[in-house]
Scaffold this motif. Structure first.
Motif, PDB file in Angstrom:
ATOM      1  N   ILE A  87       0.841  -1.204   0.000  1.00  0.00           N
ATOM      2  CA  ILE A  87       0.000   0.000   0.000  1.00  0.00           C
ATOM      3  C   ILE A  87       0.872   1.249   0.000  1.00  0.00           C
ATOM      4  O   ILE A  87       0.647   2.198  -0.762  1.00  0.00           O
ATOM      5  N   ALA A 114       0.951   3.962  -2.942  1.00  0.00           N
ATOM      6  CA  ALA A 114       0.581   5.330  -2.576  1.00  0.00           C
ATOM      7  C   ALA A 114       1.756   6.274  -2.786  1.00  0.00           C
ATOM      8  O   ALA A 114       1.582   7.435  -3.172  1.00  0.00           O
ATOM      9  N   PHE A 146       1.895   7.126  -6.384  1.00  0.00           N
ATOM     10  CA  PHE A 146       0.832   8.094  -6.671  1.00  0.00           C
ATOM     11  C   PHE A 146       1.222   9.487  -6.201  1.00  0.00           C
ATOM     12  O   PHE A 146       1.032  10.487  -6.914  1.00  0.00           O
ATOM     13  N   ALA A 147       1.800   9.570  -4.981  1.00  0.00           N
ATOM     14  CA  ALA A 147       2.215  10.872  -4.453  1.00  0.00           C
ATOM     15  C   ALA A 147       3.331  11.481  -5.305  1.00  0.00           C
ATOM     16  O   ALA A 147       3.338  12.687  -5.580  1.00  0.00           O
ATOM     17  N   LEU A 172     -10.921   4.566   3.174  1.00  0.00           N
ATOM     18  CA  LEU A 172      -9.508   4.187   3.105  1.00  0.00           C
ATOM     19  C   LEU A 172      -8.934   3.999   4.503  1.00  0.00           C
ATOM     20  O   LEU A 172      -9.507   4.458   5.491  1.00  0.00           O
ATOM     21  N   SER A 221      -2.988   5.053   3.762  1.00  0.00           N
ATOM     22  CA  SER A 221      -3.302   5.569   2.425  1.00  0.00           C
ATOM     23  C   SER A 221      -3.721   7.033   2.482  1.00  0.00           C
ATOM     24  O   SER A 221      -3.331   7.836   1.623  1.00  0.00           O
ATOM     25  N   LEU A 254      -0.582   9.287   2.986  1.00  0.00           N
ATOM     26  CA  LEU A 254       0.309   9.336   1.835  1.00  0.00           C
ATOM     27  C   LEU A 254      -0.327  10.027   0.635  1.00  0.00           C
ATOM     28  O   LEU A 254       0.362  10.654  -0.175  1.00  0.00           O
ATOM     29  N   ILE A 255      -1.643   9.929   0.515  1.00  0.00           N
ATOM     30  CA  ILE A 255      -2.324  10.517  -0.639  1.00  0.00           C
ATOM     31  C   ILE A 255      -2.705  11.978  -0.394  1.00  0.00           C
ATOM     32  O   ILE A 255      -2.519  12.843  -1.257  1.00  0.00           O
TER      33      ILE A 255
END
Length: 295
Positions: free
Chosen positions: A148, A152, A155-156, A197, A201, A204-205
């Motif tokens: 995860i 994440a 994505f970040a 979530l 997550s 981090l998002i």
């Protein structure tokens, strides 16, 4: 009711040291002292627990749940004595951090080692075979968490490189010049995210978006981190996903929808604790200041 109460009270663990969510927040947000976060979460965590105790006690008295079928109440002194080994774990971790005996990472190792020793030699609820099995389960869970975090993190990184997070932060700031209004909007957004979530997550998002907003309005990062943790705690027992509630409903062998009414009650009372800490930041910041941590 019992399943919902246990799910709601278990969510307060995110505030009481040692908290994985607060550790992650200290990593994601630069310049935040983890020891200050641990100290700041103590009183909000106690308040969150108290606001859950009050309606539970009142409902138990009104509906006759205090002593069902003449059940014998466990002796308080003996129960406290049995809980002492577990209650000493936060003392060990916070004491070690406060004294500088070990770092946050080493504190995690010390906590695990202490738990293993207590389980093997004090309570004797563990044996070497079970310990090996637990190590395997911990490896699997850690692998899931790391997966995860890795996804994440990608994505970040992508959001930062493409400027998406910067544009989103600028858009949030443009919604209102009033810091209070924007704080309410942020809290609602985090609550909705917490319903779907897990805490890792969310941090981090969302943090790459929220850090510029926090800096723009001059919000104290320690206080803001505690507000986020309280909000995520509420999301953990708020349907439709409600991770904690799914577990307790499964153990109690009931349908998740049977818990919704009670869950909304506890969401309301936990929300009142969140509002209290938001209005009076010193509830979170007083103890870190007394202990001499940078807040």
């Amino acid at each position: 009711f019992s399943a919902t109460l246990i799910a709601a009270s278990a969510s307060t663990a995110i505030l009481i040291p040692p908290s994985i969510a607060l550790i992650l927040y200290s990593i994601v947000v630069p310049g935040v002292d983890l020891r200050a976060l641990f100290a700041a979460g103590l009183f909000p965590g106690i308040i969150a627990g108290l606001v859950l105790v009050l309606p539970a006690w009142l409902l138990a008295r009104r509906l006759g749940w205090e002593n069902p079928e003449g059940a014998e109440r466990p002796p308080l002194g003996e129960s406290f004595r049995q809980a002492l080994p577990a209650l000493f774990a936060p003392v060990l971790i916070l004491g070690g951090l406060r004294s500088g005996l070990f770092t946050p990472t080493e504190a995690a190792v010390a906590g695990v080692a202490y738990g293993v020793l207590v389980g093997l030699f004090v309570t004797r609820e563990l044996n070497w075979r079970n310990l090996w099995k637990l190590c395997g389960e911990a490896g699997v869970i850690s692998g899931v968490v790391m997966l995860i975090i890795a996804l994440a993190g990608i994505f970040a990184w992508a959001g930062t490189m493409l400027g998406t997070f910067r544009h989103l932060a600028e858009w949030l700031i443009s919604l209102s010049d009033n810091g209070t209004v924007l704080l309410i909007l942020v809290m609602v957004a985090v609550l909705l995210a917490g319903m779907l979530l897990d805490a890792i997550s969310i941090y981090l998002i969302l943090m790459p978006i929220l850090i510029p907003v926090m800096q723009h309005f001059g919000w104290n990062p320690v206080w803001f981190g505690i507000l986020l943790a309280m909000n995520i705690a509420i999301g953990q027992f708020t349907p439709p996903v409600a991770i904690n509630l799914m577990v307790t409903a499964e153990v109690a062998r009931i349908r998740l929808e049977q818990t919704v009414g009670w869950a909304l009650l506890f969401v309301l009372v936990m929300g009142s604790a969140l509002v209290l800490v938001a209005i009076f930041p010193e509830i979170a910041l007083w103890l870190p200041r007394v202990l001499g941590y940078a807040v």
